[in-house]
Enzyme design. Structure first.
Site, PDB file in Angstrom:
ATOM      1  N   TRP A 190       1.120  -2.184   7.095  1.00 56.40           N
ATOM      2  CA  TRP A 190       0.898  -2.771   5.774  1.00 56.40           C
ATOM      3  C   TRP A 190       2.201  -2.725   4.984  1.00 56.40           C
ATOM      4  O   TRP A 190       2.890  -1.713   4.966  1.00 56.40           O
ATOM      5  CB  TRP A 190      -0.198  -1.979   5.062  1.00 56.40           C
ATOM      6  CG  TRP A 190      -0.497  -2.403   3.665  1.00 56.40           C
ATOM      7  CD1 TRP A 190      -0.719  -3.665   3.215  1.00 56.40           C
ATOM      8  CD2 TRP A 190      -0.614  -1.540   2.527  1.00 56.40           C
ATOM      9  NE1 TRP A 190      -0.974  -3.659   1.864  1.00 56.40           N
ATOM     10  CE2 TRP A 190      -0.914  -2.369   1.415  1.00 56.40           C
ATOM     11  CE3 TRP A 190      -0.504  -0.159   2.337  1.00 56.40           C
ATOM     12  CZ2 TRP A 190      -1.104  -1.858   0.132  1.00 56.40           C
ATOM     13  CZ3 TRP A 190      -0.699   0.349   1.072  1.00 56.40           C
ATOM     14  CH2 TRP A 190      -0.990  -0.489  -0.020  1.00 56.40           C
ATOM     15  N   ASP A 271      -4.851   6.292   7.010  1.00 54.03           N
ATOM     16  CA  ASP A 271      -5.081   5.343   5.922  1.00 54.03           C
ATOM     17  C   ASP A 271      -6.387   4.624   6.250  1.00 54.03           C
ATOM     18  O   ASP A 271      -6.461   3.864   7.226  1.00 54.03           O
ATOM     19  CB  ASP A 271      -3.921   4.351   5.817  1.00 54.03           C
ATOM     20  CG  ASP A 271      -4.056   3.412   4.620  1.00 54.03           C
ATOM     21  OD1 ASP A 271      -5.091   3.469   3.920  1.00 54.03           O
ATOM     22  OD2 ASP A 271      -3.131   2.611   4.387  1.00 54.03           O
ATOM     23  N   LYS A 307     -12.233  -2.884  -0.534  1.00 53.06           N
ATOM     24  CA  LYS A 307     -12.819  -3.865   0.367  1.00 53.06           C
ATOM     25  C   LYS A 307     -14.319  -3.649   0.575  1.00 53.06           C
ATOM     26  O   LYS A 307     -15.110  -4.580   0.423  1.00 53.06           O
ATOM     27  CB  LYS A 307     -12.102  -3.821   1.729  1.00 53.06           C
ATOM     28  CG  LYS A 307     -10.576  -3.911   1.663  1.00 53.06           C
ATOM     29  CD  LYS A 307     -10.112  -5.194   1.008  1.00 53.06           C
ATOM     30  CE  LYS A 307      -8.608  -5.417   1.177  1.00 53.06           C
ATOM     31  NZ  LYS A 307      -7.771  -4.375   0.584  1.00 53.06           N
TER      32      LYS A 307
END
Length: 462
Positions: A190, A271, A307
């Protein structure tokens, strides 16, 4: 010094005298010919009976600050908004959209908010560590409510500013209490990971992850690089739905990764941004973290609810540190709070209450799981349709099955930077330049159009 000239010669003598008297009354005249007036410097000079005054303006102290480059992900949305073409597609930012490509607020979130209104809850400051009810349910969601690590009180959890803020707190903890320790991150990863560690002054390097030849996982390279990392290194792992590739290790590969990290006495750092949103199952998407915890390993986990609950703008997440003892967890939590205090003092309350209600109330929790399955299912369906469209339109025999092997909202297409730019410039498909597309921004109706764009860019742009 930038300066501006004012000539008084054209004024009448009386007007000039009057202006001079007026200035004298406002200026503090010293031995120097330069005096201060209204924040500017006036310099007087006589020449051939003319009085000339120069106003000197200070150049900004910020002149040396250069323009920052646009964010490689968020900048995509800005370009998309400026495009007037009706066929345009925004596949850059990872935010869930409906089949009509509209933002979606979960029904269970609306119910949780209505419950908050009915209770008449106030907006007082939270403690530094955040909402206690949130911290309890979020740790249970991650590790499992009956996990011994929670019963033994070995997990230090504080509420963070979504995934980014939680990662930043963890980076500050590493910088302060593990000086010189390196964080290994996947290649690619990311885009914000590198920024976070750079700003926290934590050294990092990369381990191999993506294999462009197979558009799959370079597992051998990954293991080799982790083995080569020094003891005490932090290994950053994506718990599920790897961003940007969508390529996850198999359960057997996770076991091997855990073997190597444990043998090297390294510290796993997860993560977790898509729990429940990747497969539709909260437990399945947390299995990697739970595997490491079951081995007795100490680890860090950053969580996000952007999300899986659609709480993008609420900035709600957590940082968890699993320690070897309850005493260590107490001390670690105290230092996490100490690090958070000068950064943002305490976290926001609204999103924390939403999560506490949704996860903590059985009826809402069941409804949330159904909505997550629906969202994950829609992404899986467009993934399948994109694969079908590519396979039927491409007569070369190329194998596009890697799209089906990937998971979560992203797909790594294998397109180069030039090919990705063609997607945008010619086809009005907005995506990041590394070839990543967000399937959450794709509808079934647009799959054939996207397939045409990908095929054209893949074969006609080198």
């Amino acid at each position: 010094m930038a300066s501006t000239m004012f000539s008084l010669a054209s004024a009448t003598p009386s007007a000039t005298f009057s202006l001079q008297d007026n200035l004298k009354s406002k200026l503090k005249l010293g031995t120097s010919s330069q005096s201060t007036f209204s924040g500017k410097d006036f310099v007087k000079a006589k020449s051939n009976g003319r009085i000339t005054m120069t106003v000197s303006v200070n150049v900004s102290r910020f002149e040396g600050i250069t323009m920052a480059p646009p964010d490689p992900i968020l900048g995509v949305s800005e370009a998309f908004k400026a495009d007037t073409n009706e066929l345009k597609l925004n596949l850059g930012v990872g935010a869930y959209r409906t089949e009509d490509l509209q933002p979606y607020v979960l029904n269970v979130v609306k119910k949780a908010e209505n419950l908050m209104l009915e209770r008449g809850e106030n907006k007082e400051y939270l403690p530094i560590e955040g909402l206690a009810a949130f911290n309890k349910v979020t740790a249970e969601l991650l590790f499992g409510a009956d996990n011994p690590v929670l019963q033994q009180q070995r997990v230090a959890t504080i509420q963070g500013l979504s995934g980014t803020g939680s990662l930043r707190i963890a980076a500050a903890l590493i910088e302060r209490y593990f000086p010189g320790s390196k964080v290994l991150i996947s290649s690619p990863t990311w885009g914000n990971h590198k920024n976070i560690f750079n700003d926290a002054r934590v050294p990092w390097s990369e381990y191999r992850y993506y294999d462009p030849k197979t558009v799959g996982l370079d597992f051998a390279g990954m293991i080799e690089d982790i083995k080569a990392a020094p003891e005490g290194s932090f290994i950053l792992l994506h718990g599920c739905a790897h961003n940007p590739t969508g390529i996850d290790p198999t359960p057997e590969q996770w076991e091997k990764i855990a073997d190597v990290i444990q043998e090297k006495n390294q510290i796993p750092f997860f993560d977790v941004a898509y729990q429940g949103f990747a497969s539709g199952s909260l437990d399945e998407d947390a299995s990697s973290v739970r595997l490491f915890a079951a081995r007795g390993m100490e680890l860090l986990v950053a969580q996000s609810y952007s999300k899986n609950l659609g709480l993008y703008g609420e900035r709600i997440g957590a940082i968890n540190v699993l320690c070897s003892s309850a005493d260590s967890a107490i001390r670690v939590k105290s230092q996490l709070k100490r690090l958070a205090r000068p950064m943002y003092s305490n976290p926001p309350i609204h999103g924390a209450r939403i999560v506490a209600n949704v996860v903590g109330i059985p009826e809402l929790f069941s409804e949330w799981k159904e909505e997550m399955e629906m969202m994950a299912g829609r992404i899986k369906s467009v993934r399948q349709k994109l694969y079908d469209s590519l396979s039927s339109k491409d007569n070369s025999g190329k194998d596009w099955s890697f799209i089906l092997k990937q998971i979560g909202m992203f797909s790594f297409t294998g397109l180069s930077k030039a090919q990705s730019e063609n997607m945008t410039n010619k086809w009005h498909v907005y995506m990041t330049k590394d070839g990543r597309i967000s399937l959450a921004g794709l509808s079934a109706a647009k799959c054939e159009y996207l397939a045409d764009a990908i095929i054209d860019s893949y074969y006609n742009v080198s």
